[in-house]
Design a protein around this motif. Structure first.
Motif, PDB file in Angstrom:
ATOM      1  N   GLN A 155       0.825  -1.204   0.000  1.00 35.87           N
ATOM      2  CA  GLN A 155       0.000   0.000   0.000  1.00 35.87           C
ATOM      3  C   GLN A 155       0.860   1.255   0.000  1.00 35.87           C
ATOM      4  O   GLN A 155       0.631   2.187  -0.787  1.00 35.87           O
ATOM      5  CB  GLN A 155      -0.901  -0.011   1.241  1.00 35.87           C
ATOM      6  CG  GLN A 155      -1.568   1.313   1.545  1.00 35.87           C
ATOM      7  CD  GLN A 155      -2.082   1.389   2.971  1.00 35.87           C
ATOM      8  OE1 GLN A 155      -2.207   0.383   3.652  1.00 35.87           O
ATOM      9  NE2 GLN A 155      -2.363   2.590   3.442  1.00 35.87           N
ATOM     10  N   LEU A 156       1.868   1.288   0.865  1.00 31.86           N
ATOM     11  CA  LEU A 156       2.707   2.475   0.977  1.00 31.86           C
ATOM     12  C   LEU A 156       3.713   2.588  -0.163  1.00 31.86           C
ATOM     13  O   LEU A 156       4.124   3.688  -0.524  1.00 31.86           O
ATOM     14  CB  LEU A 156       3.409   2.491   2.333  1.00 31.86           C
ATOM     15  CG  LEU A 156       2.466   2.655   3.529  1.00 31.86           C
ATOM     16  CD1 LEU A 156       3.238   2.672   4.834  1.00 31.86           C
ATOM     17  CD2 LEU A 156       1.617   3.925   3.409  1.00 31.86           C
ATOM     18  N   LEU A 157       4.093   1.463  -0.736  1.00 33.35           N
ATOM     19  CA  LEU A 157       4.956   1.510  -1.914  1.00 33.35           C
ATOM     20  C   LEU A 157       4.229   2.205  -3.061  1.00 33.35           C
ATOM     21  O   LEU A 157       4.818   3.029  -3.775  1.00 33.35           O
ATOM     22  CB  LEU A 157       5.378   0.100  -2.320  1.00 33.35           C
ATOM     23  CG  LEU A 157       6.258  -0.008  -3.578  1.00 33.35           C
ATOM     24  CD1 LEU A 157       7.569   0.748  -3.376  1.00 33.35           C
ATOM     25  CD2 LEU A 157       6.525  -1.469  -3.927  1.00 33.35           C
ATOM     26  N   SER A 158       2.958   1.891  -3.237  1.00 27.40           N
ATOM     27  CA  SER A 158       2.186   2.531  -4.310  1.00 27.40           C
ATOM     28  C   SER A 158       2.059   4.030  -4.075  1.00 27.40           C
ATOM     29  O   SER A 158       2.074   4.819  -5.027  1.00 27.40           O
ATOM     30  CB  SER A 158       0.795   1.896  -4.415  1.00 27.40           C
ATOM     31  OG  SER A 158      -0.031   2.285  -3.330  1.00 27.40           O
ATOM     32  N   LEU A 159       1.956   4.445  -2.817  1.00 35.28           N
ATOM     33  CA  LEU A 159       1.882   5.871  -2.504  1.00 35.28           C
ATOM     34  C   LEU A 159       3.207   6.552  -2.827  1.00 35.28           C
ATOM     35  O   LEU A 159       3.239   7.629  -3.437  1.00 35.28           O
ATOM     36  CB  LEU A 159       1.537   6.059  -1.024  1.00 35.28           C
ATOM     37  CG  LEU A 159       1.441   7.503  -0.524  1.00 35.28           C
ATOM     38  CD1 LEU A 159       0.290   8.242  -1.204  1.00 35.28           C
ATOM     39  CD2 LEU A 159       1.266   7.540   0.995  1.00 35.28           C
ATOM     40  N   ARG A 160       4.307   5.931  -2.438  1.00 33.90           N
ATOM     41  CA  ARG A 160       5.627   6.511  -2.691  1.00 33.90           C
ATOM     42  C   ARG A 160       5.924   6.600  -4.181  1.00 33.90           C
ATOM     43  O   ARG A 160       6.644   7.501  -4.628  1.00 33.90           O
ATOM     44  CB  ARG A 160       6.693   5.681  -1.986  1.00 33.90           C
ATOM     45  CG  ARG A 160       6.615   5.782  -0.461  1.00 33.90           C
ATOM     46  CD  ARG A 160       7.080   4.519   0.229  1.00 33.90           C
ATOM     47  NE  ARG A 160       8.464   4.190  -0.046  1.00 33.90           N
ATOM     48  CZ  ARG A 160       8.998   2.981   0.146  1.00 33.90           C
ATOM     49  NH1 ARG A 160       8.242   1.988   0.589  1.00 33.90           N
ATOM     50  NH2 ARG A 160      10.254   2.767  -0.103  1.00 33.90           N
ATOM     51  N   GLN A 161       5.382   5.655  -4.948  1.00 29.27           N
ATOM     52  CA  GLN A 161       5.633   5.641  -6.390  1.00 29.27           C
ATOM     53  C   GLN A 161       4.664   6.534  -7.164  1.00 29.27           C
ATOM     54  O   GLN A 161       4.747   6.608  -8.390  1.00 29.27           O
ATOM     55  CB  GLN A 161       5.540   4.203  -6.905  1.00 29.27           C
ATOM     56  CG  GLN A 161       6.667   3.309  -6.394  1.00 29.27           C
ATOM     57  CD  GLN A 161       6.550   1.869  -6.872  1.00 29.27           C
ATOM     58  OE1 GLN A 161       5.468   1.415  -7.244  1.00 29.27           O
ATOM     59  NE2 GLN A 161       7.651   1.153  -6.873  1.00 29.27           N
ATOM     60  N   GLY A 162       3.756   7.186  -6.483  1.00 33.10           N
ATOM     61  CA  GLY A 162       2.850   8.120  -7.140  1.00 33.10           C
ATOM     62  C   GLY A 162       1.667   7.486  -7.826  1.00 33.10           C
ATOM     63  O   GLY A 162       0.987   8.140  -8.636  1.00 33.10           O
ATOM     64  N   GLU A 163       1.348   6.225  -7.486  1.00 30.37           N
ATOM     65  CA  GLU A 163       0.219   5.539  -8.115  1.00 30.37           C
ATOM     66  C   GLU A 163      -1.112   5.976  -7.515  1.00 30.37           C
ATOM     67  O   GLU A 163      -2.165   5.823  -8.138  1.00 30.37           O
ATOM     68  CB  GLU A 163       0.379   4.028  -7.967  1.00 30.37           C
ATOM     69  CG  GLU A 163       1.626   3.472  -8.657  1.00 30.37           C
ATOM     70  CD  GLU A 163       1.898   2.027  -8.290  1.00 30.37           C
ATOM     71  OE1 GLU A 163       1.025   1.403  -7.641  1.00 30.37           O
ATOM     72  OE2 GLU A 163       2.973   1.522  -8.643  1.00 30.37           O
ATOM     73  N   VAL A 164      -1.081   6.492  -6.276  1.00 31.47           N
ATOM     74  CA  VAL A 164      -2.287   6.969  -5.604  1.00 31.47           C
ATOM     75  C   VAL A 164      -1.993   8.325  -4.983  1.00 31.47           C
ATOM     76  O   VAL A 164      -0.839   8.787  -4.959  1.00 31.47           O
ATOM     77  CB  VAL A 164      -2.754   5.977  -4.515  1.00 31.47           C
ATOM     78  CG1 VAL A 164      -3.126   4.630  -5.130  1.00 31.47           C
ATOM     79  CG2 VAL A 164      -1.687   5.799  -3.443  1.00 31.47           C
ATOM     80  N   ASP A 165      -3.043   8.965  -4.454  1.00 31.61           N
ATOM     81  CA  ASP A 165      -2.899  10.328  -3.947  1.00 31.61           C
ATOM     82  C   ASP A 165      -2.713  10.419  -2.440  1.00 31.61           C
ATOM     83  O   ASP A 165      -2.056  11.351  -1.949  1.00 31.61           O
ATOM     84  CB  ASP A 165      -4.135  11.145  -4.344  1.00 31.61           C
ATOM     85  CG  ASP A 165      -4.339  11.175  -5.843  1.00 31.61           C
ATOM     86  OD1 ASP A 165      -3.494  11.781  -6.529  1.00 31.61           O
ATOM     87  OD2 ASP A 165      -5.317  10.575  -6.325  1.00 31.61           O
ATOM     88  N   PHE A 166      -3.304   9.493  -1.687  1.00 36.16           N
ATOM     89  CA  PHE A 166      -3.138   9.529  -0.234  1.00 36.16           C
ATOM     90  C   PHE A 166      -3.354   8.135   0.343  1.00 36.16           C
ATOM     91  O   PHE A 166      -3.839   7.227  -0.332  1.00 36.16           O
ATOM     92  CB  PHE A 166      -4.081  10.547   0.421  1.00 36.16           C
ATOM     93  CG  PHE A 166      -5.532  10.139   0.511  1.00 36.16           C
ATOM     94  CD1 PHE A 166      -6.053   9.589   1.682  1.00 36.16           C
ATOM     95  CD2 PHE A 166      -6.395  10.321  -0.565  1.00 36.16           C
ATOM     96  CE1 PHE A 166      -7.392   9.229   1.776  1.00 36.16           C
ATOM     97  CE2 PHE A 166      -7.738   9.961  -0.487  1.00 36.16           C
ATOM     98  CZ  PHE A 166      -8.232   9.412   0.692  1.00 36.16           C
ATOM     99  N   SER A 167      -2.985   7.987   1.602  1.00 39.07           N
ATOM    100  CA  SER A 167      -3.161   6.731   2.321  1.00 39.07           C
ATOM    101  C   SER A 167      -3.371   7.026   3.801  1.00 39.07           C
ATOM    102  O   SER A 167      -3.053   8.122   4.274  1.00 39.07           O
ATOM    103  CB  SER A 167      -1.932   5.814   2.182  1.00 39.07           C
ATOM    104  OG  SER A 167      -1.883   5.180   0.928  1.00 39.07           O
ATOM    105  N   VAL A 168      -3.854   6.033   4.498  1.00 34.93           N
ATOM    106  CA  VAL A 168      -3.900   6.063   5.960  1.00 34.93           C
ATOM    107  C   VAL A 168      -3.079   4.876   6.448  1.00 34.93           C
ATOM    108  O   VAL A 168      -3.223   3.761   5.947  1.00 34.93           O
ATOM    109  CB  VAL A 168      -5.344   5.975   6.488  1.00 34.93           C
ATOM    110  CG1 VAL A 168      -5.356   5.762   8.008  1.00 34.93           C
ATOM    111  CG2 VAL A 168      -6.126   7.228   6.122  1.00 34.93           C
ATOM    112  N   ALA A 169      -2.179   5.117   7.395  1.00 32.00           N
ATOM    113  CA  ALA A 169      -1.343   4.049   7.944  1.00 32.00           C
ATOM    114  C   ALA A 169      -0.950   4.431   9.370  1.00 32.00           C
ATOM    115  O   ALA A 169      -1.448   5.424   9.922  1.00 32.00           O
ATOM    116  CB  ALA A 169      -0.111   3.823   7.070  1.00 32.00           C
ATOM    117  N   LYS A 170      -0.072   3.644   9.986  1.00 31.52           N
ATOM    118  CA  LYS A 170       0.418   3.923  11.339  1.00 31.52           C
ATOM    119  C   LYS A 170       1.884   4.343  11.274  1.00 31.52           C
ATOM    120  O   LYS A 170       2.598   3.982  10.347  1.00 31.52           O
ATOM    121  CB  LYS A 170       0.265   2.689  12.231  1.00 31.52           C
ATOM    122  CG  LYS A 170      -1.140   2.490  12.781  1.00 31.52           C
ATOM    123  CD  LYS A 170      -2.117   1.957  11.766  1.00 31.52           C
ATOM    124  CE  LYS A 170      -1.807   0.546  11.352  1.00 31.52           C
ATOM    125  NZ  LYS A 170      -2.784   0.020  10.365  1.00 31.52           N
TER     126      LYS A 170
END
Length: 324
Positions: free
Chosen positions: A196-211
């Protein structure tokens, strides 16, 4: 008639033998039980995930108190349901333990993703409690949570959010934000938080929620825009709480609990509860957990069981509201 009586007698004999075996099994587990071989710890997510990282920190120090090698067995997939199903089916002999993630363990039950229930496991101890945060890439044009919300409101469904699985913990967090802030977005599920966070770092998505513990190894690649808490968190004091902005006002996050398969004798549960409590109070472990930004919160078996039930009730009551 004779055949019927013979079957009755045979059934009675089997029942007596089974009862006798059960008593022998219970008697064999004495109050001073200790594991007599390698202990397997099932983690329902891939190596390198937030759960895996915290589990490895704990188990590396727990071996001193358990008295045996503890091996992490990563069984990823199905938003954790593959690993938790395997855990529920394991022998209750004290040689297989596992981590469950709340609220995902509970939400999977409600969604029918696994064949287990909250009665399929025996609680041993809670390990960590972690606050959820809203994240964007360091390269994102959004520098505040209000900017992200304003854009999302003006462009319904355009923003994409990566999650750690449908209705898993981070998806619930994203939905709590969107529901309370009044916007629509597109959720993109991945097999776990690491992907999930890899996709965020690579610019595939706009935001995420994590810990927080999920991204300590690459925190410079992300921006924390907001936190799910009633007060600002120490790690990111400049990030406002969602409540400050008029959105979801309560604490939300994840707990990670150590459990055993259903039917594990009480003496075994008590041994591990004491061993993990001693581990979490160990000065070397405390230092290591602080370096890993882990919020350790030991809870005994009864308190852990109550936490699991509370999270199940939370999912039962909240998921219907925010996903409809």
């Amino acid at each position: 008639m004779k055949k019927f009586l013979w079957f009755q007698a045979a059934a009675l004999m089997v029942a007596v033998l089974v009862a006798g075996c059960s008593k022998k099994t219970a008697a064999a587990v004495s109050d001073d039980w200790k594991p007599n071989g390698t202990v397997t710890m099932i983690v329902a997510y891939k190596a390198g995930s937030g759960t895996d990282n915290t589990a490895r920190v704990l188990t590396s120090y727990a071996e001193k108190y358990v008295g045996q090698t503890i091996v992490i067995d990563n069984k990823e997939g199905g938003s954790g349901s593959i690993g938790w199903t395997a855990l529920a089916k394991a022998k209750p002999d004290g040689l297989t333990l596992g981590f469950i993630n709340l609220p995902t363990f509970a939400s999977n039950i409600i969604d029918g993703l696994g064949s287990y229930t909250i009665e399929s496991i025996e609680p041993i101890a809670n390990h960590v409690v972690e606050t959820s945060v809203v994240l964007v890439s360091a390269k994102s044009p959004f520098n505040t949570l209000q900017e992200l919300v304003d854009y999302a409101r003006a462009n319904p469904g355009k923003l994409k959010a990566s999650t750690n699985g449908s209705k898993a913990s981070n998806h619930i967090g994203a939905q709590l934000l969107a529901h309370s802030a009044g916007f629509e977005y597109t959720a993109i599920p991945y097999g776990g938080t690491a992907d999930q966070l890899l996709s965020l770092r690579q610019g595939e998505v706009d935001f995420s929620v994590a810990k927080v513990a999920d991204f300590t190894g690459f925190a410079s690649e992300l921006k924390v825009l907001g936190t799910f808490d009633t007060k600002r968190i120490a790690e990111y004091p400049d990030a406002p709480t969602l409540g400050e902005l008029g959105f979801y006002p309560e604490w939300y996050g994840s707990a990670r609990c150590i459990v055993a398969p259903q039917g594990t004798p009480k003496a075994i549960i008590n041994f591990y509860a004491q061993a993990f409590k001693a581990t979490m109070e160990d000065a070397e472990y405390v230092a290591a957990s602080e370096r890993a930004h882990m919020t350790t919160e030991y809870q005994n078996p009864d308190a852990t069981g109550a936490l699991i039930k509370q999270q199940y009730d939370f999912c039962t009551n909240t998921l219907t509201e925010i996903f409809n």
